[in-house]
Scaffold this active site. Structure first.
Site, PDB file in Angstrom:
ATOM      1  NE  ARG A 102      -3.890   1.639   2.787  1.00 29.81           N
ATOM      2  CZ  ARG A 102      -4.934   2.120   2.130  1.00 29.81           C
ATOM      3  NH1 ARG A 102      -5.203   1.699   0.913  1.00 29.81           N
ATOM      4  NH2 ARG A 102      -5.723   3.011   2.698  1.00 29.81           N
ATOM      5  CB  THR A 377     -10.813  -0.484  -4.432  1.00 31.68           C
ATOM      6  OG1 THR A 377     -10.578   0.731  -3.723  1.00 31.68           O
ATOM      7  CG2 THR A 377      -9.864  -1.542  -3.948  1.00 31.68           C
ATOM      8  CG  ASN A 397      -8.939   6.490  -1.905  1.00 27.12           C
ATOM      9  OD1 ASN A 397      -9.687   5.632  -1.458  1.00 27.12           O
ATOM     10  ND2 ASN A 397      -8.966   7.725  -1.475  1.00 27.12           N
ATOM     11  CG  ASP A 419      -8.225   5.384   2.332  1.00 27.70           C
ATOM     12  OD1 ASP A 419      -9.354   5.906   2.219  1.00 27.70           O
ATOM     13  OD2 ASP A 419      -7.899   4.366   1.721  1.00 27.70           O
ATOM     14  N   GLY A 469     -15.037  -1.098  -2.776  1.00 23.59           N
ATOM     15  CA  GLY A 469     -16.205  -0.550  -2.087  1.00 23.59           C
ATOM     16  C   GLY A 469     -15.856   0.366  -0.927  1.00 23.59           C
TER      17      GLY A 469
HETATM   18  N1  GLY Z   1      -8.912   3.215  -0.456  1.00 26.25           N
HETATM   19  C1  GLY Z   1      -9.830   2.334   0.097  1.00 26.25           C
HETATM   20  C2  GLY Z   1      -9.253   1.468   1.135  1.00 26.25           C
HETATM   21  O1  GLY Z   1      -8.065   1.183   1.103  1.00 26.25           O
HETATM   22  O2  GLY Z   1      -9.943   1.030   2.028  1.00 26.25           O
END
Ligand code: GLY
Length: 578
Positions: A102, A377, A397, A419, A469
């Protein structure tokens, strides 16, 4: 059991039997079948790439890497090399692992970088343009997965993506709709507009070809030189330059220092099924497990899919678990996540004791101390002939991320910084109200909800599942599991069934159109719930069930070995077995 409680169950059951049309889509298509492998992704060309890799002798990790690169070309709304994600792997021998690739906050990031001088969030600052961009991790993640657990060469796995970018691909309805949806946003950045819009400024239409020569060149550089071509070469330089010129803070050192983390998955046991899912910096696996631990006590199968009683206990479990999600979890490199407590079955019992069997809970009463889905996503699920299973969820995102491309790279960049907690108590893109544990800091990873999940039973793979989602990823994945395990739906029905969602704040139960019968809605309203029935559909789950399309078929024997299902909500996706 308490008498009134039994009466409520009896009432909801009789209503279900008498009046309510069955809630799973009765006309769900049959799951795809395969005896040697299965690939389920949100774009049919990417699914074909994955199956070809398996047929060439690659394993599920090889296929996942090739699919990840291919989606960056054919599914630009979420597929990416300018974002990040998670990969859960369960190997054929029962071991499992988790790769965290990430995004990380840039070194120059600060806790208050999205607030104005009065301490108020600046509208759009964490969502649009270069200040919203986290340091991308996808290329490092794919390359680590391939080197450590794959078998094929980098060149082999990148070749299909390079071909689609160089030669282009013909847009089908789902592809064109997605580009159309992003047109306004993409038009704001000249480099993005030059790629994704026609010279007349209109979005590409069905039957037209999208060609991405700059992206082809960036991918070819990775194919030749590996991840260094992205993190230590011309690509990083171009992104840093564009960022500096357009209000961002990305530096060359951010790219040079990027490192993938290999972590132990979050695990729990639900009614005899081993759940293997995402640990922090995702909240996904832990919160799915926390909710399942609460639900395990309730006879969901007897209460029925979509009954008021089932919705009640699910929403209450969600409410309590999302308080923990939003207040206690964050990047494990920065905070001490109370994972053991949240996964403890005794903690689940304490939550159950707080659930009033007849009344809705009140979120404000659960406010933690000191606390101040466009949802684009994408998830893909893969299993190979040996039984190695891979679940990947990765993202920019928001749809098309920050909506910016550094000139010459062809790479859309993420807006993952949204986030993080901008300010405790202020909702983000997904309406999540979060706390200090997820505050911004240099090199920190924002808390995610992505939940690439694998279930095993009796030492064998049972299910591979996940979804996009935003904050709803957790409940989408959870409901697919419950629909298979408790309600006996086949994998396609389990994914297609209408969804409910609650995330503590706002104190509202979101329900997909036609998700509940008017009778059930009335019962829930009578219990004190505020229902949002006007929400649109959400998520695009991708799942595989092993040994049959449903529990009943597995128990009977004789079902296909692999049964794949792409969400009926996914306009361009496909499950392909072989
Ligand atoms: N960007 C959405 C998530 O990582 O939850």
């Amino acid at each position: 059991m308490h008498n009134t409680r039994r009466t409520l169950i009896a009432v909801s059951l009789s209503l279900t039997l008498t009046f309510v049309p069955f809630l799973a889509y009765a006309a769900s298509p049959q799951p795809a079948k395969g005896e040697h492998g299965m690939v389920v992704t949100a774009q049919h060309l990417a699914s074909e790439v994955g199956v070809e890799v398996l047929k060439q002798g690659g394993n599920a990790v090889d296929a996942a890497v090739a699919v990840g690169y291919a989606l960056a070309v054919v599914y630009p709304t979420a597929g990416n090399i300018g974002g990040g994600g998670f990969m859960t792997i369960r190997f054929k021998d029962g071991r499992s692992t988790f790769l965290d690739f990430r995004e990380r906050a840039p070194l120059a990031a600060t806790k208050t970088m999205y607030l104005d001088k009065d301490g108020k969030p600046v509208k759009g600052a964490s969502l649009d343009g270069y200040l919203a961009v986290g340091v991308p991790g996808s290329v490092a993640g794919f390359e680590m997965a391939r080197e450590k657990y794959g078998t094929l060469s980098r060149q082999d796995l990148l070749a299909p993506a390079i071909r689609f970018a160089k030669e282009g691909f013909v847009l089908e309805q789902g592809d064109a709709a997605s580009l159309q949806g992003g047109a306004e946003r993409l038009a704001r950045d000249p480099a993005a507009a030059a790629i994704f819009l026609k010279p007349d400024g209109k979005p590409y239409a069905v039957g037209e070809r999208l060609v991405q020569p700059d992206l082809a060149a960036s991918l070819a550089a990775i194919s030749e030189r590996g991840a260094d071509a992205f993190y230590k070469g011309a690509t990083a330089d171009a992104i840093v330059k564009a960022s500096g010129e357009k209000g961002g803070i990305l530096a060359r050192a951010d790219f040079e220092n990027y490192a993938v983390r290999e972590l132990k998955p979050a695990t729990c046991n639900y009614r005899g099924y081993e759940i293997i899912s995402s640990p922090p910096p995702s909240s996904g696996g832990v919160i799915i497990c926390e909710i399942l631990n609460v639900l395990e006590f309730y006879p969901l199968s007897y209460l029925g899919a979509g009954s008021a009683e089932t919705v009640h206990v699910m929403v209450e479990a969600m409410r309590h678990a999302y308080v923990d999600r939003n207040s206690a979890l964050g990047d494990p490199g920065f905070i001490d996540n109370p994972v053991a407590k949240l996964l403890d079955k005794n903690y689940a019992r304490e939550i159950r004791e707080k659930i009033d069997p007849f009344r809705a809970g009140v979120s404000q009463e659960l406010m933690p101390k000191g606390f101040g889905e466009s949802n684009e996503t994408t998830h893909f699920s893969i299993i190979d002939n040996d039984g190695n299973a891979v679940a990947v969820t990765y993202t920019l995102n928001g749809s098309f991320g920050a909506g910016v491309v550094a000139a010459g790279t062809g790479i859309l960049l993420n807006n993952e910084m949204d986030d993080f907690t901008q300010k405790p108590g202020v909702p983000n893109l997904y309406g999540l109200v979060q706390g200090e544990a997820n505050a911004i800091a240099p090199k920190k990873t924002p808390l995610s909800s992505m939940s690439p999940t694998i279930l095993a039973k009796d030492g064998k793979p049972f299910m591979v599942i996940g979804s996009p989602g935003g904050s709803r990823i957790i409940t989408i994945t959870l409901e697919a599991i419950v629909n298979v395990v408790d309600h006996g739906m086949n994998i396609q029905e389990a994914i297609d069934a209408p969804r409910i969602h609650h995330q503590w704040l706002p104190d509202t139960v979101y329900i997909e159109p036609f998700g509940l019968s008017p009778d059930t809605e009335k019962l829930l309203t009578g219990m004190g719930y505020r229902l949002d029935l006007a929400d649109t559909t959400w998520g695009q789950a991708a799942g595989i069930l092993v040994g049959g399309k449903s529990l009943a078929e597995i128990e009977k024997g004789g079902g296909a070995r692999y049964n794949g299902a792409i969400d009926s909500r996914a306009a361009a996706g496909k499950a392909i077995g072989y």
